[in-house]
Design an enzyme around this catalytic site. Sequence first.
Site, PDB file in Angstrom:
ATOM      1  N   TYR D  26       0.790  -1.235   0.000  1.00  0.00           N
ATOM      2  CA  TYR D  26       0.000   0.000   0.000  1.00  0.00           C
ATOM      3  C   TYR D  26       0.823   1.286   0.000  1.00  0.00           C
ATOM      4  O   TYR D  26       0.255   2.378  -0.065  1.00  0.00           O
ATOM      5  CB  TYR D  26      -0.910   0.013   1.229  1.00  0.00           C
ATOM      6  CG  TYR D  26      -1.877  -1.129   1.252  1.00  0.00           C
ATOM      7  CD1 TYR D  26      -3.006  -1.124   0.430  1.00  0.00           C
ATOM      8  CD2 TYR D  26      -1.664  -2.237   2.057  1.00  0.00           C
ATOM      9  CE1 TYR D  26      -3.891  -2.190   0.432  1.00  0.00           C
ATOM     10  CE2 TYR D  26      -2.538  -3.303   2.063  1.00  0.00           C
ATOM     11  CZ  TYR D  26      -3.648  -3.281   1.247  1.00  0.00           C
ATOM     12  OH  TYR D  26      -4.513  -4.338   1.244  1.00  0.00           O
ATOM     13  N   HIS D  83     -15.941  -7.683  -0.953  1.00  0.00           N
ATOM     14  CA  HIS D  83     -16.126  -9.065  -1.397  1.00  0.00           C
ATOM     15  C   HIS D  83     -17.181  -9.796  -0.592  1.00  0.00           C
ATOM     16  O   HIS D  83     -17.501 -10.941  -0.877  1.00  0.00           O
ATOM     17  CB  HIS D  83     -14.787  -9.804  -1.279  1.00  0.00           C
ATOM     18  CG  HIS D  83     -13.638  -8.958  -1.669  1.00  0.00           C
ATOM     19  ND1 HIS D  83     -13.484  -8.500  -2.948  1.00  0.00           N
ATOM     20  CD2 HIS D  83     -12.622  -8.406  -0.953  1.00  0.00           C
ATOM     21  CE1 HIS D  83     -12.401  -7.734  -3.002  1.00  0.00           C
ATOM     22  NE2 HIS D  83     -11.867  -7.661  -1.802  1.00  0.00           N
ATOM     23  N   ASP D  90     -26.464  -2.934  -1.122  1.00  0.00           N
ATOM     24  CA  ASP D  90     -27.849  -2.496  -1.164  1.00  0.00           C
ATOM     25  C   ASP D  90     -27.964  -1.017  -0.785  1.00  0.00           C
ATOM     26  O   ASP D  90     -28.756  -0.284  -1.385  1.00  0.00           O
ATOM     27  CB  ASP D  90     -28.693  -3.348  -0.207  1.00  0.00           C
ATOM     28  CG  ASP D  90     -28.938  -4.748  -0.746  1.00  0.00           C
ATOM     29  OD1 ASP D  90     -28.646  -5.009  -1.934  1.00  0.00           O
ATOM     30  OD2 ASP D  90     -29.448  -5.605   0.007  1.00  0.00           O
ATOM     31  N   HIS D 103      -9.799   0.924  -5.479  1.00  0.00           N
ATOM     32  CA  HIS D 103      -8.967  -0.003  -4.708  1.00  0.00           C
ATOM     33  C   HIS D 103      -7.513   0.403  -4.867  1.00  0.00           C
ATOM     34  O   HIS D 103      -7.059   0.663  -5.984  1.00  0.00           O
ATOM     35  CB  HIS D 103      -9.145  -1.440  -5.200  1.00  0.00           C
ATOM     36  CG  HIS D 103     -10.512  -1.964  -4.945  1.00  0.00           C
ATOM     37  ND1 HIS D 103     -10.936  -2.390  -3.719  1.00  0.00           N
ATOM     38  CD2 HIS D 103     -11.591  -2.062  -5.763  1.00  0.00           C
ATOM     39  CE1 HIS D 103     -12.202  -2.768  -3.790  1.00  0.00           C
ATOM     40  NE2 HIS D 103     -12.626  -2.563  -5.013  1.00  0.00           N
ATOM     41  N   ARG D 114     -10.653 -12.109  -3.798  1.00  0.00           N
ATOM     42  CA  ARG D 114     -10.734 -10.655  -3.989  1.00  0.00           C
ATOM     43  C   ARG D 114     -11.220 -10.289  -5.395  1.00  0.00           C
ATOM     44  O   ARG D 114     -11.342  -9.112  -5.728  1.00  0.00           O
ATOM     45  CB  ARG D 114      -9.381 -10.000  -3.721  1.00  0.00           C
ATOM     46  CG  ARG D 114      -8.956 -10.128  -2.273  1.00  0.00           C
ATOM     47  CD  ARG D 114      -7.950  -9.091  -1.852  1.00  0.00           C
ATOM     48  NE  ARG D 114      -7.256  -9.525  -0.653  1.00  0.00           N
ATOM     49  CZ  ARG D 114      -7.631  -9.207   0.592  1.00  0.00           C
ATOM     50  NH1 ARG D 114      -8.637  -8.392   0.792  1.00  0.00           N
ATOM     51  NH2 ARG D 114      -6.963  -9.681   1.629  1.00  0.00           N
TER      52      ARG D 114
END
Lengths: 148, 148, 148, 148, 148, 148, 148, 148, 148, 148, 148, 148
Positions: D26, D83, D90, D103, D114
């Site tokens: 990251y 996931h 919803d 992402h 994933r």
Amino acid sequence: MSAKRRILVLHGPNLNLLGLREPEIYGATTLAEINESLAESAGEQGFEVDCQQSNHEGVLIDWIQQSMGRVDGILINPAGLTHTSVALRDALAACGLPIIEVHLSNVHMREPFRRQSFVSDVALGTIAGLGPPGYRLGLRALMERIQA
Amino acid sequence: MSAKRRILVLHGPNLNLLGLREPEIYGATTLAEINESLAESAGEQGFEVDCQQSNHEGVLIDWIQQSMGRVDGILINPAGLTHTSVALRDALAACGLPIIEVHLSNVHMREPFRRQSFVSDVALGTIAGLGPPGYRLGLRALMERIQA
Amino acid sequence: MSAKRRILVLHGPNLNLLGLREPEIYGATTLAEINESLAESAGEQGFEVDCQQSNHEGVLIDWIQQSMGRVDGILINPAGLTHTSVALRDALAACGLPIIEVHLSNVHMREPFRRQSFVSDVALGTIAGLGPPGYRLGLRALMERIQA
Amino acid sequence: MSAKRRILVLHGPNLNLLGLREPEIYGATTLAEINESLAESAGEQGFEVDCQQSNHEGVLIDWIQQSMGRVDGILINPAGLTHTSVALRDALAACGLPIIEVHLSNVHMREPFRRQSFVSDVALGTIAGLGPPGYRLGLRALMERIQA
Amino acid sequence: MSAKRRILVLHGPNLNLLGLREPEIYGATTLAEINESLAESAGEQGFEVDCQQSNHEGVLIDWIQQSMGRVDGILINPAGLTHTSVALRDALAACGLPIIEVHLSNVHMREPFRRQSFVSDVALGTIAGLGPPGYRLGLRALMERIQA
Amino acid sequence: MSAKRRILVLHGPNLNLLGLREPEIYGATTLAEINESLAESAGEQGFEVDCQQSNHEGVLIDWIQQSMGRVDGILINPAGLTHTSVALRDALAACGLPIIEVHLSNVHMREPFRRQSFVSDVALGTIAGLGPPGYRLGLRALMERIQA
Amino acid sequence: MSAKRRILVLHGPNLNLLGLREPEIYGATTLAEINESLAESAGEQGFEVDCQQSNHEGVLIDWIQQSMGRVDGILINPAGLTHTSVALRDALAACGLPIIEVHLSNVHMREPFRRQSFVSDVALGTIAGLGPPGYRLGLRALMERIQA
Amino acid sequence: MSAKRRILVLHGPNLNLLGLREPEIYGATTLAEINESLAESAGEQGFEVDCQQSNHEGVLIDWIQQSMGRVDGILINPAGLTHTSVALRDALAACGLPIIEVHLSNVHMREPFRRQSFVSDVALGTIAGLGPPGYRLGLRALMERIQA
Amino acid sequence: MSAKRRILVLHGPNLNLLGLREPEIYGATTLAEINESLAESAGEQGFEVDCQQSNHEGVLIDWIQQSMGRVDGILINPAGLTHTSVALRDALAACGLPIIEVHLSNVHMREPFRRQSFVSDVALGTIAGLGPPGYRLGLRALMERIQA
Amino acid sequence: MSAKRRILVLHGPNLNLLGLREPEIYGATTLAEINESLAESAGEQGFEVDCQQSNHEGVLIDWIQQSMGRVDGILINPAGLTHTSVALRDALAACGLPIIEVHLSNVHMREPFRRQSFVSDVALGTIAGLGPPGYRLGLRALMERIQA
Amino acid sequence: MSAKRRILVLHGPNLNLLGLREPEIYGATTLAEINESLAESAGEQGFEVDCQQSNHEGVLIDWIQQSMGRVDGILINPAGLTHTSVALRDALAACGLPIIEVHLSNVHMREPFRRQSFVSDVALGTIAGLGPPGYRLGLRALMERIQA
Amino acid sequence: MSAKRRILVLHGPNLNLLGLREPEIYGATTLAEINESLAESAGEQGFEVDCQQSNHEGVLIDWIQQSMGRVDGILINPAGLTHTSVALRDALAACGLPIIEVHLSNVHMREPFRRQSFVSDVALGTIAGLGPPGYRLGLRALMERIQA
């Protein structure tokens, strides 16, 4: 003087509703009109057709068995039984006749379970998605095969 | 005086071998004979056919794109590309023309991977297993649809 | 005085139809307009773009191979080949360049077979569903990565 | 004088660890730095951002519901919930706002689970694998869409 | 005086990069070196080889078709097309020649999609994972079969 | 004076055994008792019910077809045909009537193959696991829908 | 004098949006109206209802645990958690109370992932697709079961 | 004088019901008794345990994050979240601590969905089916690992 | 004077029947003939072979373990164990020797369960479908690798 | 004087064709001959058989239901319905009689869909592949079980 | 004076290589050291252990059968047979003894085929990933269960 | 005077426990009793049986190989190896003898992995679920086939 050649035309469940049912998929032609058109096409080639419809798997199988030795080929639209009836498949395989499978709508555009056919690999071939004219094309192919 | 209606007939990879290749499956008719027969059938209805064969997915896509605005329908046997080419499917979907898919052999009697078609659900319908006459039936259905 | 940095922009099959094809999905922008916009964005950062489109998997692979040593990154919309071409994937993996994958439409809203990508895991990243502006965003990300 | 347009930026579980956690995936940028960068980019276009992070699915859903009528779009990195959360999906589908999914890492290079996203097909589009700059690109795309 | 026996050696997409590409997988030998080695081995047994490489599926199929009647066997490394090309498979099946499939790397150690081969069951046999020497072994096996 | 509204109640294979068969699953209520209870509930709302049971898929389809134009809705427990009959599904879809599907036992607690229903997605809704009272609840819901 | 019997009514994530959200699926009735209607139906049978909604899986589980020993049954619409929460399932299984599962829409007509329910096989039964009246039917069935 | 080593013991959803819930599966030991036993075992080795239970995925993740830098290992029974929470997995993976996963019952003897664990491959190891003593064994293994 | 290099040749279950068993698949060569041919080929390169056959998985594993430190490579045809023995795979992986896997017949032309190999990804490479000569080719490749 | 014990022998679809149909699979024995042989074997043990054949699933189910209380066991060859009829399975499960399933051919040597049986796990046992004698063996086993 | 309680410790294929084989996975402890440690732990509780290793599935089954009536429990690391041996499972299920399954490495971090265990659901519980100490923990759990 | 005909009866792993093991599944008959009963039945028809049991796959394969040329048929209950041993299957296929497979219990009522048999499609037929008498029926069928 020899007898006319004969073809058994079998319509599966719910096809008696043609022209009434979901016309956006199946069009406005009725089953009677299809049968007349087939009789006419057959007649032009010196053939007779015997057209039957049933909602009963067992009745369709009975007819296939009874046709053995009396007809020269089968044109069948198994409708919903296409995807679920091994017994119908077995009858078709057992009769030893040339068979052509017809579907009015394009089964590939509909629900996934309509992609499996227990009939296709015991038939000579399949015609799908061409609407009522598909029957005439199937009949023509069947007559050619029988005459060959 | 109006121009003749035109149909693009596309033969996919290896169909140039027809008549040479695995005759127990495909019979002895050559691709040239099929094309002649289609030209004749088309002519009877006032149509012209433009018949092409390529082993190159890209060439088939190019032809489909070039046909936009120049033909009234496509009759295609995508052969091995049927089961593997999304690009061909996209071209057919994009062209906005009526399409009929033809297969010489009954794909349901062959290897399982031949049951998936990327073309079937962008075509009006499919004819499979009827050998070379299947092309003529497909052409007839396509001409009827165009004239309707 | 050093040469400008260069980015290869590859458009896969049928993208030449942009603006013509299924506008409800892809909008009215043409490929030429996208390419011009990319050239402009690139120029502002001192980059050049080399934009190519082909319907031929082999041609796209040739271009990727020829770009080795000549460009600093690849921006690619593999279109229908995304889901079917291991050969294209292998070329991208072999070239050793930073790669960004762009899709105009949201592949997750379309047919299930569009969810598999042979390209995504050899690319730095993916941009999907943002229409033509997605290309500009992808180009920007690629230039930033190259300059980093 | 009209109110500024507003965008809700939602960061899912564990993203508060950015800059601390698995930097080889990251990078070293913290979430605060990302949020500042987004505020700046938004400000340049006359937008405001409201940036929130939670490890609680329910809290994220509450925020989405509360944003209805108060913001013009949502930029979301659902992280691990991508996931597994139909409830989050919803909420996003129900809010009726334009949504872009971001992402940081390329999910296609990681574990197979994933690859499934419950969010992608209720979003306009997805940006993956571009690290922190992916947020800025997503924000830009979202602002353009809102202004269009 | 009889003509020499001939073997068509086909290299699929990206194999022209051998020696350049991912050497930790494929080693440092170039395609030219492999071809020379094959020519030498063939010559020792009184055979000739015709070595070709293409990134184009269609070109490979064209070559296979043109080889019919002119060569006695085919040694092929279909590379990425192994896993995706039914058209290539159909060409190999149609040509009626003995075929041996070669892969430089051990496809079982790589991505799962490399485990499916459309070529293996139309070939006599397969050699995988032995690097450039695998070609020589495959050639030897093919020559033995032809001479048998 | 207007005719009473009518509902066709269809019981699939083996439901005539209710009260006799596997009482630990289905309880002691007989089919006649269920039908009486339904007639009573219907009468209270000014409806009539026509209750039928058959072990024959074809007979059930015949009844559905014959009910077209004569009834205002169908309450059906397709029993074992739920999971296997596309023909029954097609009849229900074709009749154009509001349909409610009832199951006495909780199909999710039984064999895995009972989780697939060909009927559920052509019905308005489904009631499962509530035993004989489930019929009354389904009837009530159907009458409300018809009256709405 | 004995206490009234009590039923816990649980509404899962996003159901607080009823009447606001996607009315073409869920209709215009609000959650407050549903709860009032349930209170009225319960009162007629001498029952009380305790209606709760949360977007938090953990809060729903807490409520189920706290209801142990205080209520006589649970009526639950788990909404999006239906398909993803084993923890909710475990709480329902552990509480030892009769449970009925309600879904407003017909889950079989929606996305495939909505067909799996972690709740159905720990509930007595399921009612789906009947809209807000489905709650009243479920309540009625639950009260009958408790009184039996 | 150095601080004691510390272990975070996390109990997932519904484990607060231990001793109450389904005793035929989980036995009669309460969570408090388990925690006391763990404190005792830890004390014997000069460790401290911090025992927490929550029904909220988000709370468990918060605790894991807060433990970073304050504890030397985590002993976790994720209960129902084992099979559904990628967010919990990501938190465990991010914390960089040695982790041992405990399950009271043998998950292989229960429903098939309990066989998938999102936690197992980010933990050092797993202990399942040994009831409350499994916690003590897991703690012992964790302390040994920390001391090693 | 240095010792000869040694290769362990292992033949799995039923290979002792070679020349007797299903000759239309395996040909008429016996195992003794194959072993002699391998000894000869090995001798030409200054190697020795130790050829063993067993129908017992455990015996094959024992031999592999005993060969550690005594041989320089293993040539193995695991026959039916290829598809079912993880224990054999583990032994091969543990021995740390170069391994080549040989199959006499083309496993891709036989039953689908023969496509899975537990051995292929712990071997350097695989040779399949070339009959008895496949052993010699495999031996040659192994000797080259050992000498490299 | 006590009544004779009775066994219902049911032959499914197409078995009336035995001796006519695909003799290379089923042999030349007719169904009448099988029934006679069964009557004889039964008589030797003081049993009677009631042999029936139908192509109709519904008729077979009717017969099973009517046999309840009148026969002591069922010997059934469900033929094609084996693989597709849950309704037949439910009838067999409901009748509470000992059941033995017979198949003339070895279903494992035929199409994959013949491997699934809805009947096997509600029968005591299954005999397959032994041709007409399989019926006699099944009858014998059934009589022994009834007498035990 | 009563006999000591006894535990059979079974080590499956290749575990005799412990300390030699892939130490990065299994560590440097030998099987002899593990067995000594188990003997010591057992002795402290007044138990004896009988430790055996075999590469032969059949030998392991023989030992399990012979232990019936002679030992009080089984501690087993089935190694590679875990994933492939139904016969071993059947022996363990038949012996009627308490069983604990141990794996040295975390099977969830290795190849996917290692996730299936034929042993887990006939054992009381499983310990995986804790290295050699896992055996001691398993032994302790087994002794506690036997003494309970 | 001609030698008696001989049948090899093979019992797979754990069948030596018959009469001891899980009697609720297998009954109280021992293997010795079964073998005696088979010897008696065989003797009545002038046959001899050679009955063997082993827990070792390899030993069973050795016996099958040694029986070639010495026996006229094989009656085998492969027990747990049924579902896992390709090597056993290959031995049976190679021996060229008529084979009948027997299972004591109804494998369809047990774990799903018991539904796959590697033996069924190399045997003439299968008898399952009939307990010890199933052996006698299988022997009878085998003797009839040999005498035919």
